[in-house]
Design a protein around this motif. Sequence first.
Motif, PDB file in Angstrom:
ATOM      1  N   GLU A 170       0.608  -1.123  -0.113  1.00  0.00           N
ATOM      2  CA  GLU A 170      -0.047  -0.083   0.043  1.00  0.00           C
ATOM      3  C   GLU A 170       0.988   1.248   0.276  1.00  0.00           C
ATOM      4  OE1 GLU A 170      -3.135   2.465   2.809  1.00  0.00           O
ATOM      5  OE2 GLU A 170      -2.839   0.335   3.221  1.00  0.00           O
ATOM      6  N   THR A 171       1.893   1.255   0.773  1.00  0.00           N
ATOM      7  CA  THR A 171       2.821   2.408   0.677  1.00  0.00           C
ATOM      8  C   THR A 171       3.350   2.777  -0.574  1.00  0.00           C
ATOM      9  OG1 THR A 171       3.360   1.922   3.013  1.00  0.00           O
ATOM     10  CG2 THR A 171       5.041   3.226   2.094  1.00  0.00           C
ATOM     11  N   LYS A 172       3.823   1.705  -1.154  1.00  0.00           N
ATOM     12  CA  LYS A 172       4.278   1.891  -2.899  1.00  0.00           C
ATOM     13  C   LYS A 172       3.188   2.673  -3.516  1.00  0.00           C
ATOM     14  CE  LYS A 172       6.723  -1.037  -5.322  1.00  0.00           C
ATOM     15  NZ  LYS A 172       7.729  -0.428  -5.674  1.00  0.00           N
ATOM     16  N   TYR A 173       1.939   2.350  -3.550  1.00  0.00           N
ATOM     17  CA  TYR A 173       0.759   2.811  -4.211  1.00  0.00           C
ATOM     18  C   TYR A 173       0.818   4.368  -3.949  1.00  0.00           C
ATOM     19  CZ  TYR A 173      -3.900   4.690  -4.874  1.00  0.00           C
ATOM     20  OH  TYR A 173      -4.822   5.308  -5.330  1.00  0.00           O
ATOM     21  N   TRP A 174       1.048   4.742  -2.606  1.00  0.00           N
ATOM     22  CA  TRP A 174       0.903   6.118  -2.066  1.00  0.00           C
ATOM     23  C   TRP A 174       2.249   7.017  -2.956  1.00  0.00           C
ATOM     24  CZ3 TRP A 174      -3.467   7.488  -1.446  1.00  0.00           C
ATOM     25  CH2 TRP A 174      -4.631   6.811  -0.530  1.00  0.00           C
ATOM     26  N   LEU A 175       3.316   6.219  -2.651  1.00  0.00           N
ATOM     27  CA  LEU A 175       4.500   6.925  -3.197  1.00  0.00           C
ATOM     28  C   LEU A 175       4.261   7.098  -4.527  1.00  0.00           C
ATOM     29  CD1 LEU A 175       7.264   4.425  -1.562  1.00  0.00           C
ATOM     30  CD2 LEU A 175       6.948   6.959  -1.490  1.00  0.00           C
ATOM     31  N   GLU A 176       3.727   6.115  -5.421  1.00  0.00           N
ATOM     32  CA  GLU A 176       3.661   6.438  -6.816  1.00  0.00           C
ATOM     33  C   GLU A 176       2.592   7.318  -6.992  1.00  0.00           C
ATOM     34  OE1 GLU A 176       1.977   3.751 -10.475  1.00  0.00           O
ATOM     35  OE2 GLU A 176       3.011   2.687  -8.910  1.00  0.00           O
ATOM     36  N   LEU A 177       1.232   7.598  -6.267  1.00  0.00           N
ATOM     37  CA  LEU A 177       0.468   8.556  -6.336  1.00  0.00           C
ATOM     38  C   LEU A 177       1.318   9.934  -6.128  1.00  0.00           C
ATOM     39  CD1 LEU A 177      -2.356   8.888  -6.879  1.00  0.00           C
ATOM     40  CD2 LEU A 177      -2.874   9.065  -4.490  1.00  0.00           C
ATOM     41  N   LEU A 178       2.068  10.083  -5.001  1.00  0.00           N
ATOM     42  CA  LEU A 178       2.599  11.305  -4.615  1.00  0.00           C
ATOM     43  C   LEU A 178       3.598  11.803  -5.762  1.00  0.00           C
ATOM     44  CD1 LEU A 178       3.439  10.755  -0.898  1.00  0.00           C
ATOM     45  CD2 LEU A 178       1.631  12.530  -1.651  1.00  0.00           C
ATOM     46  N   TYR A 179       4.152  10.835  -6.263  1.00  0.00           N
ATOM     47  CA  TYR A 179       5.047  10.967  -7.446  1.00  0.00           C
ATOM     48  C   TYR A 179       4.229  11.570  -8.758  1.00  0.00           C
ATOM     49  CZ  TYR A 179       8.519  10.767 -11.379  1.00  0.00           C
ATOM     50  OH  TYR A 179       9.359  10.751 -12.625  1.00  0.00           O
ATOM     51  N   LYS A 180       3.220  10.893  -9.029  1.00  0.00           N
ATOM     52  CA  LYS A 180       2.480  11.129 -10.178  1.00  0.00           C
ATOM     53  C   LYS A 180       1.896  12.395 -10.120  1.00  0.00           C
ATOM     54  CE  LYS A 180       1.808   6.678 -12.346  1.00  0.00           C
ATOM     55  NZ  LYS A 180       0.745   5.820 -12.694  1.00  0.00           N
ATOM     56  N   THR A 181       1.775  13.024  -8.916  1.00  0.00           N
ATOM     57  CA  THR A 181       0.754  14.371  -8.683  1.00  0.00           C
ATOM     58  C   THR A 181       1.922  15.378  -8.470  1.00  0.00           C
ATOM     59  OG1 THR A 181       0.581  13.789  -6.387  1.00  0.00           O
ATOM     60  CG2 THR A 181      -1.218  13.268  -7.734  1.00  0.00           C
ATOM     61  N   GLU A 182       3.269  14.964  -8.717  1.00  0.00           N
ATOM     62  CA  GLU A 182       4.302  15.788  -8.381  1.00  0.00           C
ATOM     63  C   GLU A 182       4.608  16.402  -7.091  1.00  0.00           C
ATOM     64  OE1 GLU A 182       4.029  18.715 -11.515  1.00  0.00           O
ATOM     65  OE2 GLU A 182       4.229  17.444 -13.189  1.00  0.00           O
ATOM     66  N   TYR A 183       4.053  15.657  -6.139  1.00  0.00           N
ATOM     67  CA  TYR A 183       4.471  16.030  -4.773  1.00  0.00           C
ATOM     68  C   TYR A 183       5.667  15.745  -4.260  1.00  0.00           C
ATOM     69  CZ  TYR A 183       3.402  16.946   0.282  1.00  0.00           C
ATOM     70  OH  TYR A 183       3.773  17.150   1.665  1.00  0.00           O
ATOM     71  N   LEU A 184       6.254  14.701  -4.917  1.00  0.00           N
ATOM     72  CA  LEU A 184       7.574  14.009  -4.835  1.00  0.00           C
ATOM     73  C   LEU A 184       8.602  14.374  -5.719  1.00  0.00           C
ATOM     74  CD1 LEU A 184       7.280  10.798  -3.044  1.00  0.00           C
ATOM     75  CD2 LEU A 184       7.901  12.730  -2.104  1.00  0.00           C
ATOM     76  N   SER A 185       9.772  14.874  -5.909  1.00  0.00           N
ATOM     77  CA  SER A 185      10.585  14.763  -7.143  1.00  0.00           C
ATOM     78  C   SER A 185      10.851  13.425  -7.504  1.00  0.00           C
ATOM     79  CB  SER A 185      11.895  15.553  -6.788  1.00  0.00           C
ATOM     80  OG  SER A 185      12.763  14.776  -6.002  1.00  0.00           O
ATOM     81  N   LYS A 186      11.640  13.193  -8.790  1.00  0.00           N
ATOM     82  CA  LYS A 186      11.984  12.090  -9.183  1.00  0.00           C
ATOM     83  C   LYS A 186      12.840  11.345  -8.542  1.00  0.00           C
ATOM     84  CE  LYS A 186      13.384   9.691 -13.373  1.00  0.00           C
ATOM     85  NZ  LYS A 186      13.431   9.797 -14.722  1.00  0.00           N
ATOM     86  N   ASP A 187      13.932  12.027  -7.863  1.00  0.00           N
ATOM     87  CA  ASP A 187      14.953  11.735  -7.041  1.00  0.00           C
ATOM     88  C   ASP A 187      14.466  11.328  -5.563  1.00  0.00           C
ATOM     89  OD1 ASP A 187      17.063  12.180  -8.827  1.00  0.00           O
ATOM     90  OD2 ASP A 187      17.598  14.260  -8.146  1.00  0.00           O
ATOM     91  N   GLN A 188      13.456  12.117  -5.081  1.00  0.00           N
ATOM     92  CA  GLN A 188      12.926  11.452  -3.808  1.00  0.00           C
ATOM     93  C   GLN A 188      12.048  10.069  -4.097  1.00  0.00           C
ATOM     94  OE1 GLN A 188      10.685  15.155  -3.223  1.00  0.00           O
ATOM     95  NE2 GLN A 188      11.798  15.784  -1.619  1.00  0.00           N
ATOM     96  N   TYR A 189      11.416  10.164  -4.974  1.00  0.00           N
ATOM     97  CA  TYR A 189      10.620   8.987  -5.253  1.00  0.00           C
ATOM     98  C   TYR A 189      11.296   7.777  -5.443  1.00  0.00           C
ATOM     99  CZ  TYR A 189       7.826   5.473  -7.822  1.00  0.00           C
ATOM    100  OH  TYR A 189       7.362   4.401  -8.180  1.00  0.00           O
ATOM    101  N   ASN A 190      12.421   7.979  -6.359  1.00  0.00           N
ATOM    102  CA  ASN A 190      13.219   6.862  -6.729  1.00  0.00           C
ATOM    103  C   ASN A 190      14.063   6.456  -5.276  1.00  0.00           C
ATOM    104  OD1 ASN A 190      12.741   6.843  -9.443  1.00  0.00           O
ATOM    105  ND2 ASN A 190      14.486   8.180  -9.979  1.00  0.00           N
ATOM    106  N   SER A 191      14.615   7.264  -4.672  1.00  0.00           N
ATOM    107  CA  SER A 191      15.172   6.529  -3.244  1.00  0.00           C
ATOM    108  C   SER A 191      14.210   5.936  -2.354  1.00  0.00           C
ATOM    109  CB  SER A 191      15.650   8.006  -2.716  1.00  0.00           C
ATOM    110  OG  SER A 191      16.415   7.726  -1.210  1.00  0.00           O
ATOM    111  N   ILE A 192      13.077   6.593  -2.363  1.00  0.00           N
ATOM    112  CA  ILE A 192      12.174   5.667  -1.122  1.00  0.00           C
ATOM    113  C   ILE A 192      11.525   4.708  -1.680  1.00  0.00           C
ATOM    114  CG2 ILE A 192       9.975   6.232   0.074  1.00  0.00           C
ATOM    115  CD1 ILE A 192      10.518   9.202  -0.029  1.00  0.00           C
ATOM    116  N   ASP A 193      11.368   4.607  -3.096  1.00  0.00           N
ATOM    117  CA  ASP A 193      10.636   3.386  -3.959  1.00  0.00           C
ATOM    118  C   ASP A 193      11.728   2.350  -3.765  1.00  0.00           C
ATOM    119  OD1 ASP A 193       8.323   2.300  -5.306  1.00  0.00           O
ATOM    120  OD2 ASP A 193       9.941   2.204  -6.738  1.00  0.00           O
ATOM    121  N   SER A 194      12.864   2.575  -3.927  1.00  0.00           N
ATOM    122  CA  SER A 194      13.950   1.627  -4.003  1.00  0.00           C
ATOM    123  C   SER A 194      13.989   0.767  -2.813  1.00  0.00           C
ATOM    124  CB  SER A 194      15.408   2.209  -4.248  1.00  0.00           C
ATOM    125  OG  SER A 194      16.276   1.301  -4.255  1.00  0.00           O
TER     126      SER A 194
END
Length: 80
Positions: A37-61
């Motif tokens: 579920e957390t991965k889902y929310w991360l993806e949503l935050l990235y797609k809505t530009e709340y997280l930068s690509k670098d932030q998303y990649n780090s946390i998603d990894s």
Amino acid sequence: MLRSGTSIGANIAEAECAFSKKDVLAKMYIAFKECSETKYWLELLYKTEYLSKDQYNSIDSDCTELLKLLSSITKSTKYR
């Protein structure tokens, strides 16, 4: 994301104090689902530009690695 993300650690901590293998498996599986579920929310935050690509990649990894570990734990606990 705060709720699902912190639930992962809480369920792992509960699993460490479990009374049986069945209880360990149940808690670890809940942690696995919360990580998913957390991965889902991360993806949503990235797609809505709340997280930068670098932030998303780090946390998603990190989240992906944790998901793999939890998957391995639940599979090995089931079949022992």
